[in-house]
Scaffold this motif. Sequence first.
Motif, PDB file in Angstrom:
ATOM      1  N   ALA A   1       0.805  -1.231   0.000  1.00  0.00           N
ATOM      2  CA  ALA A   1       0.000   0.000   0.000  1.00  0.00           C
ATOM      3  C   ALA A   1       0.835   1.278   0.000  1.00  0.00           C
ATOM      4  O   ALA A   1       0.358   2.343   0.399  1.00  0.00           O
ATOM      5  CB  ALA A   1      -0.964  -0.029   1.182  1.00  0.00           C
TER       6      ALA A   1
ATOM      7  N   ARG B   1       7.103  10.008  -1.319  1.00  0.00           N
ATOM      8  CA  ARG B   1       8.051   8.883  -1.350  1.00  0.00           C
ATOM      9  C   ARG B   1       7.831   8.007  -0.126  1.00  0.00           C
ATOM     10  O   ARG B   1       7.835   8.531   0.994  1.00  0.00           O
ATOM     11  CB  ARG B   1       9.497   9.377  -1.274  1.00  0.00           C
ATOM     12  CG  ARG B   1       9.976  10.045  -2.507  1.00  0.00           C
ATOM     13  CD  ARG B   1      11.434  10.502  -2.368  1.00  0.00           C
ATOM     14  NE  ARG B   1      11.713  11.436  -3.426  1.00  0.00           N
ATOM     15  CZ  ARG B   1      11.435  12.724  -3.388  1.00  0.00           C
ATOM     16  NH1 ARG B   1      10.905  13.250  -2.312  1.00  0.00           N
ATOM     17  NH2 ARG B   1      11.698  13.493  -4.422  1.00  0.00           N
TER      18      ARG B   1
ATOM     19  N   GLY C   1       8.923   1.151  -0.040  1.00  0.00           N
ATOM     20  CA  GLY C   1      10.210   1.774  -0.394  1.00  0.00           C
ATOM     21  C   GLY C   1      10.555   1.448  -1.839  1.00  0.00           C
ATOM     22  O   GLY C   1       9.695   1.059  -2.625  1.00  0.00           O
TER      23      GLY C   1
HETATM   24  C1  LIG Z   1       8.560  12.824  -6.289  1.00  0.00           C
HETATM   25  C2  LIG Z   1       8.934  11.425  -6.643  1.00  0.00           C
HETATM   26  C3  LIG Z   1       9.711  11.174  -7.769  1.00  0.00           C
HETATM   27  C4  LIG Z   1      10.062   9.866  -8.101  1.00  0.00           C
HETATM   28  N1  LIG Z   1      10.758   9.650  -9.251  1.00  0.00           N
HETATM   29  C5  LIG Z   1      11.092   8.403  -9.595  1.00  0.00           C
HETATM   30  C6  LIG Z   1      11.753   8.179 -10.817  1.00  0.00           C
HETATM   31  O1  LIG Z   1      12.006   9.092 -11.601  1.00  0.00           O
HETATM   32  N2  LIG Z   1      12.095   6.909 -11.122  1.00  0.00           N
HETATM   33  C7  LIG Z   1      11.818   5.864 -10.284  1.00  0.00           C
HETATM   34  O2  LIG Z   1      12.209   4.739 -10.610  1.00  0.00           O
HETATM   35  N3  LIG Z   1      11.139   6.043  -9.135  1.00  0.00           N
HETATM   36  C8  LIG Z   1      10.762   7.274  -8.783  1.00  0.00           C
HETATM   37  N4  LIG Z   1      10.046   7.494  -7.630  1.00  0.00           N
HETATM   38  C9  LIG Z   1       9.696   6.354  -6.777  1.00  0.00           C
HETATM   39  C10 LIG Z   1       8.441   5.606  -7.258  1.00  0.00           C
HETATM   40  O3  LIG Z   1       7.508   6.477  -7.812  1.00  0.00           O
HETATM   41  C11 LIG Z   1       7.826   4.863  -6.081  1.00  0.00           C
HETATM   42  O4  LIG Z   1       8.816   4.078  -5.458  1.00  0.00           O
HETATM   43  C12 LIG Z   1       6.697   3.931  -6.482  1.00  0.00           C
HETATM   44  O5  LIG Z   1       5.770   4.583  -7.314  1.00  0.00           O
HETATM   45  C13 LIG Z   1       5.984   3.407  -5.241  1.00  0.00           C
HETATM   46  O6  LIG Z   1       4.976   2.536  -5.664  1.00  0.00           O
HETATM   47  P1  LIG Z   1       4.050   1.802  -4.624  1.00  0.00           P
HETATM   48  O7  LIG Z   1       3.230   0.836  -5.380  1.00  0.00           O
HETATM   49  O8  LIG Z   1       4.871   1.237  -3.526  1.00  0.00           O
HETATM   50  O9  LIG Z   1       3.142   2.941  -3.987  1.00  0.00           O
HETATM   51  P2  LIG Z   1       1.861   3.640  -4.596  1.00  0.00           P
HETATM   52  O10 LIG Z   1       2.009   3.935  -6.024  1.00  0.00           O
HETATM   53  O11 LIG Z   1       1.497   4.774  -3.720  1.00  0.00           O
HETATM   54  O12 LIG Z   1       0.748   2.516  -4.510  1.00  0.00           O
HETATM   55  C14 LIG Z   1       0.134   2.133  -3.298  1.00  0.00           C
HETATM   56  C15 LIG Z   1      -1.342   1.965  -3.572  1.00  0.00           C
HETATM   57  O13 LIG Z   1      -1.973   1.326  -2.460  1.00  0.00           O
HETATM   58  C16 LIG Z   1      -3.302   1.771  -2.437  1.00  0.00           C
HETATM   59  N5  LIG Z   1      -3.869   1.459  -1.123  1.00  0.00           N
HETATM   60  C17 LIG Z   1      -3.532   2.000   0.075  1.00  0.00           C
HETATM   61  N6  LIG Z   1      -4.280   1.452   1.054  1.00  0.00           N
HETATM   62  C18 LIG Z   1      -5.102   0.546   0.462  1.00  0.00           C
HETATM   63  C19 LIG Z   1      -6.119  -0.325   0.945  1.00  0.00           C
HETATM   64  N7  LIG Z   1      -6.456  -0.377   2.243  1.00  0.00           N
HETATM   65  N8  LIG Z   1      -6.786  -1.101   0.049  1.00  0.00           N
HETATM   66  C20 LIG Z   1      -6.461  -1.071  -1.261  1.00  0.00           C
HETATM   67  N9  LIG Z   1      -5.519  -0.240  -1.760  1.00  0.00           N
HETATM   68  C21 LIG Z   1      -4.847   0.545  -0.912  1.00  0.00           C
HETATM   69  C22 LIG Z   1      -3.173   3.254  -2.733  1.00  0.00           C
HETATM   70  O14 LIG Z   1      -4.391   3.793  -3.207  1.00  0.00           O
HETATM   71  C23 LIG Z   1      -2.058   3.283  -3.780  1.00  0.00           C
HETATM   72  O15 LIG Z   1      -2.563   3.334  -5.094  1.00  0.00           O
HETATM   73  C24 LIG Z   1       9.651   8.791  -7.278  1.00  0.00           C
HETATM   74  C25 LIG Z   1       8.849   9.039  -6.155  1.00  0.00           C
HETATM   75  C26 LIG Z   1       8.479  10.337  -5.850  1.00  0.00           C
HETATM   76  C27 LIG Z   1       7.610  10.601  -4.687  1.00  0.00           C
END
Ligand SMILES: Cc1cc2nc3c(=O)[nH]c(=O)nc-3n(C[C@H](O)[C@H](O)[C@H](O)COP(=O)(O)OP(=O)(O)OC[C@H]3O[C@@H](n4cnc5c(N)ncnc54)[C@H](O)[C@@H]3O)c2cc1C
Length: 533
Positions: free
Chosen positions: A230, A349, A383
């Motif tokens: 999440a 992040r 992360g």
């Molecule tokens: C400003 C910024 C710039 C970045 N630039 C880069 C880059 O250029 N290149 C790169 O490789 N990486 C980059 N990153 C890192 C990358 O974007 C993230 O590491 C990655 O998108 C994280 O993905 P995630 O799936 O862990 O989180 P998220 O994309 O946030 O997904 C988590 C999901 O869980 C859902 N969720 C939460 N609780 C529940 C629940 N109870 N039930 C169902 N769903 C739920 C949320 O709605 C969300 O959609 C960047 C990050 C940031 C913030």
Amino acid sequence: MTQEPLFTRRADIFARLAGNQNYDIAIVGGGATGLGVALDAAARGFSVVLVEAHDFAKGTSSRSTKLVHGGVRYLAQGNLALVREALVERTTLLNNAPHIAQPLAFVMPSYKWWETPFYGVGLKMYDALAGKARLGKTEFLNREEVLGLLPSAQPDGLKGGVKYWDGQFNDAKLALALARTAATYGALLINYCNATELRYEKGKVAGLVCEDTLTGQQYKINARCVVNAAGVWVDELREKDGASVPGGEIKPTKPMVAPSQGVHLVVDKSFLGSDVALMVPKTGDGRVLFAVPWLGKIILGTTDTQRKDLELEPLALKEEVEFILNESARYLRRAPMRSDVKSVWVGLRPLVKAPADDGENTQKLSREHTVIVSRTGMVTVTGGKWTTYRSMAEDVLDMCAENSLIENRNKGVTKHLALLGANKTGITLRSLSLPPGLHSYGDEQSLVTSLNGANAVICEGLTVAMVRFAARYEYAITVEDVLARRSRLLFLDARLASDVAAKVGQILVEENNIDPKISQFLELAERYLHLPV
Ligand SMILES: Cc1cc2nc3c(=O)[nH]c(=O)nc-3n(C[C@H](O)[C@H](O)[C@H](O)COP(=O)(O)OP(=O)(O)OC[C@H]3O[C@@H](n4cnc5c(N)ncnc54)[C@H](O)[C@@H]3O)c2cc1C
């Protein structure tokens, strides 16, 4: 596996869920991390369900800087293994999704005599670490060569520079490609479906309860393995899990995530006037700043500001906007002003804190991401970065197998697994620097043009047929789903996105007969135009 696109009708998806509640793996979160796990597990033959509370990639995964990169800053920290792994994953991603992830040249201009040799040697090492995964040669440039590649660079005081290679991508489109490809392997992926509770048997997590957020209908899911992906919100489910431990004193669950926000400003292409990106290795606050040509515009960013709250739509701070504009003005011939900003968007992040000291089994592996298995057997992953989503997924499935939640099976199947749309035969790939269009669909272009409204242009890069495609095959329900993540118009030009919202909504109603939430989108678009004073 079938290569035919699958329909993503909501009624069919929930009918499937109601008909089968037993899965090997249930994943919470439809961002890069959860979708990566879904594809890896489904391609290995596991039965998979994934629930996403909002839309796929609505969280951090649509708000990245759009770079597929090894992480030049980790090089400076001497973490070579981390850089090497990301460089290999960079190439894997560019190979498996060439229509939405491509190499990009970067120029780092030098205004001090020592910068070219200092950073140049580091970037040569970046090349060497990439080995066969290298995308192009790092080159030392003189002043004229820098201005030849980046005519918009500030010429006053310019000494020379370095050109190097990394990648860029369309993050939300990649998320959808992962979801749709996982679906072709039998995974069931559901957006607007919130995981509200965990379910237990004999003290072990055995599934979850989820709720269709559009109807309020609840569903039970049984799973051998529950993966909490999440993003910055992982601690909410971890707290519920921690509170479930029967008997004895319950220690409060220590949060894993320390969120940090990053702001991006989008301006017209003319500010850079080049298909080459600009990289500033050390801004006033010691960060890296990029000006990246993307889908016909320029992305300027980003910042790194600690936050305590976890807003779904965080707002930029005044200081962050000023910082990006001021730093850009130092390196660009023509300084972008507040009135030039076409969209401002902010991502959180999921930075991981020190491992929790509450009995959890932690796998740190000196990586950017962390995988934890709780006492009850819930697997949490957070992360990392988009670039390494595939190796993160492998780590998660390794951890599930090590803890006997599922068996170890077919590791590495996604290494050469082309995502939907990625077949290069018979299509011309076009640079991601160019405005969006039919080419963004890769080998699915003819499918889009076969739909009603292929020649009915809504605005540049968006046709009626594309909206129909989003509704039929890309899980789109609302105007925001289409304009923020299937087309990226909200991120590129929030005013134009507002102007076309009603038209997009009308087509969605024709397709789905579900409220496309036009007025909510108009309010959201105002936030993407809002620069704090
Ligand atoms: C400003 C910024 C710039 C970045 N630039 C880069 C880059 O250029 N290149 C790169 O490789 N990486 C980059 N990153 C890192 C990358 O974007 C993230 O590491 C990655 O998108 C994280 O993905 P995630 O799936 O862990 O989180 P998220 O994309 O946030 O997904 C988590 C999901 O869980 C859902 N969720 C939460 N609780 C529940 C629940 N109870 N039930 C169902 N769903 C739920 C949320 O709605 C969300 O959609 C960047 C990050 C940031 C913030």
